[in-house]
Motif scaffolding. Structure first.
Motif, PDB file in Angstrom:
ATOM      1  N   ALA A 120       0.786  -1.196  -0.069  1.00 47.62           N
ATOM      2  CA  ALA A 120      -0.161  -0.160   0.221  1.00 47.62           C
ATOM      3  C   ALA A 120       1.033   1.216  -0.056  1.00 47.62           C
ATOM      4  O   ALA A 120       1.791   1.358   0.961  1.00 47.62           O
ATOM      5  CB  ALA A 120      -0.918   0.012   1.335  1.00 47.62           C
TER       6      ALA A 120
ATOM      7  N   ILE B 114       5.730  12.779   3.250  1.00 47.62           N
ATOM      8  CA  ILE B 114       5.895  11.860   4.385  1.00 47.62           C
ATOM      9  C   ILE B 114       7.048  12.237   5.513  1.00 47.62           C
ATOM     10  O   ILE B 114       6.763  12.689   6.832  1.00 47.62           O
ATOM     11  CB  ILE B 114       6.377  10.524   3.923  1.00 47.62           C
ATOM     12  CG1 ILE B 114       4.951   9.680   3.328  1.00 47.62           C
ATOM     13  CG2 ILE B 114       6.682   9.674   5.240  1.00 47.62           C
ATOM     14  CD1 ILE B 114       3.996   9.266   3.912  1.00 47.62           C
TER      15      ILE B 114
ATOM     16  N   ILE C 111       2.075  12.056  10.845  1.00 51.31           N
ATOM     17  CA  ILE C 111       2.203  10.759  10.312  1.00 51.31           C
ATOM     18  C   ILE C 111       1.465   9.892  11.178  1.00 51.31           C
ATOM     19  O   ILE C 111       0.921   8.747  10.547  1.00 51.31           O
ATOM     20  CB  ILE C 111       3.787  10.329  10.196  1.00 51.31           C
ATOM     21  CG1 ILE C 111       3.681   8.947   9.479  1.00 51.31           C
ATOM     22  CG2 ILE C 111       4.159  10.035  11.649  1.00 51.31           C
ATOM     23  CD1 ILE C 111       3.588   9.076   7.991  1.00 51.31           C
TER      24      ILE C 111
ATOM     25  N   VAL D 108      -4.002   4.850   6.752  1.00 50.31           N
ATOM     26  CA  VAL D 108      -3.471   3.838   5.812  1.00 50.31           C
ATOM     27  C   VAL D 108      -3.609   2.578   6.124  1.00 50.31           C
ATOM     28  O   VAL D 108      -4.024   1.615   5.363  1.00 50.31           O
ATOM     29  CB  VAL D 108      -1.903   4.193   5.605  1.00 50.31           C
ATOM     30  CG1 VAL D 108      -1.178   3.233   4.711  1.00 50.31           C
ATOM     31  CG2 VAL D 108      -1.515   5.433   5.037  1.00 50.31           C
TER      32      VAL D 108
ATOM     33  N   GLN E 150       5.340   6.640  14.030  1.00 54.75           N
ATOM     34  CA  GLN E 150       4.236   5.968  14.523  1.00 54.75           C
ATOM     35  C   GLN E 150       4.605   4.796  15.695  1.00 54.75           C
ATOM     36  O   GLN E 150       3.873   4.647  16.598  1.00 54.75           O
ATOM     37  CB  GLN E 150       3.749   5.127  13.425  1.00 54.75           C
ATOM     38  CG  GLN E 150       2.985   6.125  12.400  1.00 54.75           C
ATOM     39  CD  GLN E 150       2.729   5.242  10.919  1.00 54.75           C
ATOM     40  OE1 GLN E 150       3.403   4.996   9.943  1.00 54.75           O
ATOM     41  NE2 GLN E 150       1.539   4.477  11.273  1.00 54.75           N
TER      42      GLN E 150
ATOM     43  N   GLY F 264      11.869  -2.486  -7.095  1.00 54.94           N
ATOM     44  CA  GLY F 264      12.398  -1.604  -8.209  1.00 54.94           C
ATOM     45  C   GLY F 264      12.661  -2.646  -9.518  1.00 54.94           C
ATOM     46  O   GLY F 264      13.496  -2.088 -10.355  1.00 54.94           O
ATOM     47  N   VAL F 265      11.840  -3.809  -9.713  1.00 54.58           N
ATOM     48  CA  VAL F 265      12.012  -4.373 -10.956  1.00 54.58           C
ATOM     49  C   VAL F 265      11.531  -3.971 -11.945  1.00 54.58           C
ATOM     50  O   VAL F 265      10.306  -3.844 -11.997  1.00 54.58           O
ATOM     51  CB  VAL F 265      11.673  -5.986 -10.458  1.00 54.58           C
ATOM     52  CG1 VAL F 265      11.930  -6.810 -11.854  1.00 54.58           C
ATOM     53  CG2 VAL F 265      12.186  -6.567  -9.293  1.00 54.58           C
TER      54      VAL F 265
ATOM     55  N   PRO G  81       2.376   1.427  -9.020  1.00 54.21           N
ATOM     56  CA  PRO G  81       1.581   1.475  -7.982  1.00 54.21           C
ATOM     57  C   PRO G  81       0.234   2.230  -8.600  1.00 54.21           C
ATOM     58  O   PRO G  81       0.276   3.317  -9.377  1.00 54.21           O
ATOM     59  CB  PRO G  81       1.938   2.534  -6.942  1.00 54.21           C
ATOM     60  CG  PRO G  81       3.502   2.260  -7.214  1.00 54.21           C
ATOM     61  CD  PRO G  81       3.653   2.094  -8.813  1.00 54.21           C
TER      62      PRO G  81
END
Ligand SMILES: Nc1nc2c(ncn2[C@@H]2O[C@H](COP(=O)(O)O[C@H]3[C@@H](O)[C@H](n4cnc5c(=O)[nH]c(N)nc54)O[C@@H]3COP(=O)(O)O)[C@@H](O)[C@H]2O)c(=O)[nH]1
Length: 773
Positions: free
Chosen positions: A551, A569, A578, A585, A614, A729-730, A755
């Motif tokens: 996500a 972020i 956050i 989230v 968090q 990161g493929v 995404p």
């Protein structure tokens, strides 16, 4: 007395009756005898005259008759005893023919003795009978009175005598029946009065008891009051002190009695006298004085007392006493001074804080305006401080800040101010500058003092600083704008490559404005529903079959457009936003994956990024538990992605949290593996399930033999530790080929899918399932 009077009246009446009988007899004689006597006398019939007179003499009580015959003869019949009482009547003897002749007169003397004898007898009889009658009636009356009244009066007297405070319980009851005839007689009235007096007495005693209790309570309260209490008379002379006063001041009553409270601390200054004059004036006029008095204890020690002084008024509202309540506030005062210090100074470095710095800046600007000088303002931010703090712990971070503030201060003149604004931000105020270049020289000096390494737990650490400079009046003439400009210049210096300074230029305003804008809008992004989750599939490297998704948050602001998480972020972490964003989230991602599990029937896993901030928030575990229970997602399908930064942050107690999450069955993966600075030992100590190789290594795996070697080593090491490996990161098939060749478990990247929003992900999912069916 009444009997005597009635007896007297009766006797008198009998006596009058007897007297009247004599008179009656006289009048009978007059009517019966006088005309015949007159005729006998006229006819000179002496014999008849004698017979007639003898007849009169024989009448009762008549004792003598004297007949005067005119002119000079007298006939007397009967003896007259001079010792007895008599009454006489004289009747003229008249011959009434053609002419009237007075022939003489007859004097009849009647004895009163018979009447008196009779009277005496009657008096005796009457008095005797009356006496007896009176006696018996009196006895009777007395008896009745005794029965009806006296014995009750006696009972009342006895009751009244025995009536005392201890015996008020029994009412007075008379020994008689209560009837409607006696219910309101005097005895009842008196009895009721006594009983109501008894009740009033009981009531009064109760009230007295209560008020005594009240007084006792109040005096105990006064005596045991935690405040010191002092009572003065109307001339402000001390009359009373309580125990607390003695404890507080050391003075006993004898030490202070009759003194003015002003004089007990021995302060003879006019200021002290003035204070008390004001106090008295205010208490007399306004009715109360409140304030702090610097007092002295008996032993000479000074202390601060919070006092309230009020008059105690009599029933007419006139003050007749004064009450002084006091409380030792020395500790609070010290605390206040400490707070004041804390409010103005930074505790860690001892430097002025933001508040004091702003005051000094305003002061410097006012002075510069007057003297027509310049003021230099520098905004400093330590480079990479956060990293040192996170990796070496807060204690080292603190030591670094202390040393940095020392080094900055060493570059300044006495009139300059260096302040810590918070975190790793410092402000330097250079008052009375001659020219702009002088500020740049100071900045240069500061940069140089940062050249030598900082020693933190025996380790050499190199830290630099970025400095932004704004000058009054060149850049602005207000403190707030100057600060904003110096801040903007500092950001520019950071962007320039750190360890440098930058003078403000108007274009910089734009950048800092943007940052501020983002921060303001981010605060409202959640409630305006501007945040959205994108999902990127994670697939089995060998088959390309989906096993789950990551996500990834997106912020779509109507004004600023799509803002990358890289941009907001860190800002959300800095501001603490956050935490609510991360909660959202987690909740949304778990809800969505549960939905896809249900629609596909597959055990899909959702990977959610978690920031260190968090974890630092105390409620993280609770939030995770709550989300899982609300969404009904099995914990084994939730994977929390944690960065190495979190593991190395010694300020967070991570192991307990990891343990709890692991026990719950939640998966943990180490994200961006390879970008951290620290040893790999932690991989053994923490319950990780997955290791994500950072995309920077994957992207060059074909071109760079070093990266290829590194990726191979990471896969081997992870497997040896029992961890699954995801390569991020493929983007290209050869990269996937390499990964498969080296037994990488899972892959993620643009090669499979970027995404995408939930709806697009759903489509991709359906297609992937079909392709792999
Ligand atoms: N605490 C949270 N952090 C989050 C959250 N959502 C995202 N993030 C973090 O923001 C960083 C940037 O994320 P993003 O822009 O979404 O970038 C991710 C992918 O889009 C990108 N990626 C994926 N595949 C490829 C690829 O093939 N090439 C390429 N150049 N980039 C690709 O990588 C990012 C995923 O990173 P990671 O988390 O390390 O797996 C990023 O650090 C996110 O972690 C959030 O909700 N909370």
């Amino acid at each position: 007395m009444f009997t005597l009077i009635t007896a007297g009246v009766q006797i008198y009446s009998d006596y009058s009756e007897d007297i009247s009988k004599v008179d009656e007899r006289m009048s009978v004689i007059e009517t019966s005898y006088m005309s015949s006597l007159s005729r006998s006398l006229w006819s000179l019939d002496q014999k008849l005259l004698n017979v007639q007179m003898q007849g009169i003499l024989n009448l009762p009580d008549i004792i003598q008759l004297r007949l005067n015959v005119y002119p000079d003869s007298e006939i007397v019949l009967g003896e007259l005893d001079s010792n007895i009482s008599t009454v006489s009547h004289t009747f003229p003897l008249i011959h009434n023919s053609e002419e009237i002749y007075t022939l003489g007169e007859l004097t009849i003397v009647a004895s009163m003795e018979g009447i008196y004898e009779n009277l005496k007898r009657k008096v005796f009889v009457i008095l005797t009978t009356q006496a007896f009658k009176t006696f018996f009636i009196s006895i009777l009356i007395l008896w009745i009175f005794q029965y009806l009244v006296t014995r009750h009066l006696g009972r009342m007297a006895e009751y009244a005598q025995s009536l005392n405070i201890k015996h008020l319980d029994k009412p007075l009851v008379l020994d008689r029946e209560n009837t409607k005839f006696n219910e309101s007689d005097e005895l009842s009235q008196v009895t009721n009065a006594i009983n109501s007096m008894r009740l009033t007495l009981i009531d009064d005693l109760q009230k007295q008891y209560e008020s005594e209790n009240e007084i006792r309570k109040l005096s105990l309260a006064l005596e045991q009051s935690p405040s010191s209490v002092l009572i003065c008379d109307r001339s402000w002379k001390i009359e009373y002190i309580n125990t607390k006063f003695s404890q507080l001041t050391g003075f006993e009553l004898n030490d202070v009695i009759s003194q003015h409270p002003r004089d007990i601390n021995g302060d003879v200054s006019t200021q002290h006298a003035q204070l008390w004059d004001n106090i008295q004036l205010q208490v007399e006029r306004v009715g109360v004085w409140q304030g702090e008095i610097h007092n002295t204890r008996k032993g000479g020690e000074r202390f601060w007392e919070q006092s309230i002084i009020t008059p105690i008024k009599d029933n007419e509202g006139r003050p007749n006493h004064y009450l002084i309540l006091g409380e030792d506030i020395s500790i609070r005062k010290r605390y206040e001074q400490q707070l004041l210090r804390q409010a103005n100074y930074d505790i860690l470095t001892g430097l002025p804080n933001r508040m004091l710095a702003l005051d000094r800046l305003k002061l410097a600007l006012a002075q510069a305006r007057r003297d027509d000088h310049k003021v230099g303002l520098m905004f400093l931010d330590l480079d990479n401080f956060k990293h040192i703090n996170d990796t070496m712990g807060h204690d080292n971070g603190d030591s670094l800040l202390i040393e940095a503030s020392r080094r900055i201060s060493s570059c300044l003149r006495g009139t300059s101010t260096v302040a810590r604004l918070g975190g790793d931000e410092f402000l330097v105020i250079l008052p009375s500058l001659d020219d702009d270049a002088a500020a740049e020289q100071v900045a240069e000096r500061i940069l140089q003092t940062f050249t030598p390494p900082f020693i933190l737990t025996n380790q050499e650490v190199f830290i630099s600083t970025s400095i932004g400079i704004a000058i009054y009046p060149t850049d602005s003439d207000t403190s707030s704008t100057l600060l904003q400009h110096a801040d903007a210049a500092m950001y520019q210096a950071k962007d320039k490559g750190k360890s440098s300074f930058q003078r403000f230029s108007p274009e910089m305003n734009q950048d800092s404005h943007e940052r501020l804008q983002i921060e303001t809008r981010l605060r409202r992004a959640l409630e305006l529903e501007e945040l959205e989750l994108y999902y990127q599939p994670i697939v089995q490297a060998s088959t390309g079959k989906i096993i789950g998704a990551e996500a990834l948050i997106r912020w779509n602001n109507p004004t600023l457009g799509i803002i990358s998480p890289d941009k907001f972020i860190p800002l959300a972490e800095e501001t603490g936003l956050i935490v609510p964003i991360g909660d959202w989230v987690l909740n949304t991602a778990c809800k969505d994956i549960k939905h896809w599990q249900q629609t596909t029937g597959m055990n899909l896993t959702i990977a959610v990024n978690v920031s260190p901030r968090q974890f630092r928030d105390g409620g993280f575990i609770e939030t995770v538990n709550q989300v899982l229970s609300e969404t009904q997602l099995d914990p084994q399908f939730l994977e929390l992605e944690i960065t190495e930064r979190l593991i190395l942050d010694k300020s967070i107690e991570t192991s307990g949290i990891f343990k709890h999450l692991d026990e719950k069955g939640i998966k943990l993966s180490i994200d961006d593996f390879g970008t951290g600075y620290s040893a790999l030992g932690y991989l053994k100590s923490y319950p990780f399930d997955t290791l994500k190789i950072d995309k920077s290594f994957v992207q060059d795996v074909i071109e760079s033999s070093e990266d290829a070697a590194l990726v191979t080593a990471i896969i081997t090491m992870a497997h040896s530790l029992g961890l699954k490996v995801i390569a991020e990161g493929v983007e290209e098939a050869p990269q996937l080929g390499f990964l498969n060749q080296h037994n990488c478990d899972y892959a993620q990247g643009y090669f499979f899918s970027r995404p995408v929003p939930a709806e697009d992900f759903n489509n991709w999912l359906t297609k992937n399932i079909q392709d792999n069916a």
